[in-house]
Design a protein around this motif. Structure first.
Motif, PDB file in Angstrom:
ATOM      1  N   TRP A 114      39.926  39.533  45.607  1.00  0.00           N
ATOM      2  CA  TRP A 114      41.065  39.373  46.654  1.00  0.00           C
ATOM      3  C   TRP A 114      42.322  38.964  45.659  1.00  0.00           C
ATOM      4  O   TRP A 114      42.336  37.887  45.016  1.00  0.00           O
ATOM      5  N   LYS A 127      48.079  48.367  44.906  1.00  0.00           N
ATOM      6  CA  LYS A 127      47.370  48.846  45.915  1.00  0.00           C
ATOM      7  C   LYS A 127      46.111  49.952  45.574  1.00  0.00           C
ATOM      8  O   LYS A 127      44.957  50.004  45.790  1.00  0.00           O
ATOM      9  N   CYS A 153      43.563  48.193  43.606  1.00  0.00           N
ATOM     10  CA  CYS A 153      42.542  47.267  44.673  1.00  0.00           C
ATOM     11  C   CYS A 153      41.605  48.112  45.681  1.00  0.00           C
ATOM     12  O   CYS A 153      40.588  47.757  45.903  1.00  0.00           O
ATOM     13  N   GLU A 154      42.192  49.385  45.915  1.00  0.00           N
ATOM     14  CA  GLU A 154      41.495  50.309  46.531  1.00  0.00           C
ATOM     15  C   GLU A 154      40.033  50.819  45.763  1.00  0.00           C
ATOM     16  O   GLU A 154      39.100  50.964  46.265  1.00  0.00           O
ATOM     17  N   THR A 203      40.966  43.357  48.544  1.00  0.00           N
ATOM     18  CA  THR A 203      41.575  42.853  49.557  1.00  0.00           C
ATOM     19  C   THR A 203      43.024  42.612  48.530  1.00  0.00           C
ATOM     20  O   THR A 203      43.116  42.070  47.647  1.00  0.00           O
ATOM     21  N   ILE A 262      46.922  41.569  49.126  1.00  0.00           N
ATOM     22  CA  ILE A 262      48.148  41.071  49.767  1.00  0.00           C
ATOM     23  C   ILE A 262      49.406  40.727  48.932  1.00  0.00           C
ATOM     24  O   ILE A 262      49.268  40.646  47.685  1.00  0.00           O
ATOM     25  N   ASP A 300      47.243  45.037  52.719  1.00  0.00           N
ATOM     26  CA  ASP A 300      46.169  44.371  53.456  1.00  0.00           C
ATOM     27  C   ASP A 300      47.054  43.033  54.323  1.00  0.00           C
ATOM     28  O   ASP A 300      46.346  42.759  55.258  1.00  0.00           O
ATOM     29  N   GLY A 301      48.089  42.564  53.574  1.00  0.00           N
ATOM     30  CA  GLY A 301      48.676  41.428  54.239  1.00  0.00           C
ATOM     31  C   GLY A 301      49.691  40.811  53.334  1.00  0.00           C
ATOM     32  O   GLY A 301      50.024  41.332  52.293  1.00  0.00           O
ATOM     33  N   THR A 331      46.325  43.261  62.924  1.00  0.00           N
ATOM     34  CA  THR A 331      45.038  43.801  61.942  1.00  0.00           C
ATOM     35  C   THR A 331      45.315  43.228  60.496  1.00  0.00           C
ATOM     36  O   THR A 331      44.390  43.451  59.601  1.00  0.00           O
ATOM     37  N   LYS A 332      46.596  42.974  60.171  1.00  0.00           N
ATOM     38  CA  LYS A 332      47.019  42.655  58.841  1.00  0.00           C
ATOM     39  C   LYS A 332      46.689  40.957  58.619  1.00  0.00           C
ATOM     40  O   LYS A 332      46.961  40.363  59.599  1.00  0.00           O
TER      41      LYS A 332
END
Ligand SMILES: Cc1ncc(COP(=O)(O)OP(=O)(O)O)c(N)n1
Ligand SMILES: Cc1ncsc1CCOP(=O)(O)O
Ligand SMILES: [Mg+2]
Length: 212
Positions: free
Chosen positions: A31, A52, A55-56, A61, A63, A77-78, A98-99
């Protein structure tokens, strides 16, 4: 449920940020919060796109600190929002249900407001002094966490809480006993010369059975 360990990035330049984040991911962090202050939107969006993708690749995750519009634009993700950042309700209207929206608290009253507004987790702190952030709110210490977490229990507030601020390996056992869900750390991981070992030790402590 959210991972118990959140790494908050550091670095004066986008290259240094990306390097530090890559190292944290290699060490096993799942995270990442990208915290890249005092930069143009363009600089932050370039870094955010790269983070991003990374992290994928690592199934982590991702943020973004402070910036709801950036998080929305790149499909992160947020976000994590402090007491003077965008209001949680406004952020939720932009990001949807969803975020992940994390919110800062320094007192029980902050926590009550942020949870009423529907944040997904609380970053509660600072636990102790840290050089990572300027203009720190009052330091809570272990007693502050005990008091705030006890009030949460008596009010049946179940939002996960992350301890933050100057946390070291030695602090984790006592922090976990207060009922926090996990920790958010920056300097400890960024500065470590043995990151993989450290992340393993952190996870062991975060997942150990807590005897209160
Ligand atoms: C997990 C987590 N908790 C607290 C903070 C602090 O957020 P904020 O108060 O907005 O301060 P800045 O990080 O923006 O300087 C955080 N970032 N993450
Ligand atoms: C962002 C933030 N908010 C309160 S303390 C802090 C910094 C956490 O970093 P460190 O783990 O290096 O003290
Ligand atoms: Mg902020």
């Amino acid at each position: 449920m959210f991972n118990k360990l959140q790494y908050i990035s550091q670095g004066e330049t986008a290259e240094k940020q990306l390097y530090n984040i890559h190292q944290a991911l290699d060490a096993g962090c799942k995270w990442i919060q990208m915290r890249f202050k005092n930069q143009t939107f363009e600089n932050r969006i370039i870094l955010a796109e790269a983070v991003k993708n990374l992290c994928e690749e690592y199934l982590a995750t991702f943020i973004v600190n402070d910036d709801v519009l950036l998080a929305h634009k790149i499909g992160a993700d947020g976000v994590h929002l402090g007491l003077t950042d965008m209001n949680i309700l406004a952020a939720r209207a932009i990001l949807g249900d969803t975020k992940i929206i994390g919110a800062t608290a320094n007192t029980f009253e902050d926590l009550l407001l942020q949870t009423k507004n529907g944040c997904d987790y609380i970053g509660l702190g600072p636990f102790q002094f840290t050089e990572t952030k300027e203009k720190l709110s009052p330091i809570l210490g272990a007693e502050g966490y005990v008091s705030i977490l006890n009030k949460m229990k008596s009010e049946n507030i179940t939002t996960p809480v992350y301890a933050i601020g100057g946390i070291t390996l030695e602090n984790i056992e006592s922090l976990m006993k207060t009922g926090v869900h996990g920790i958010a750390v920056s300097g400890m991981i960024t500065k470590s010369l043995q990151k993989e070992k450290l992340v393993q030790q952190l996870n062991d402590k975060l997942h150990a059975d807590v005897i209160i």
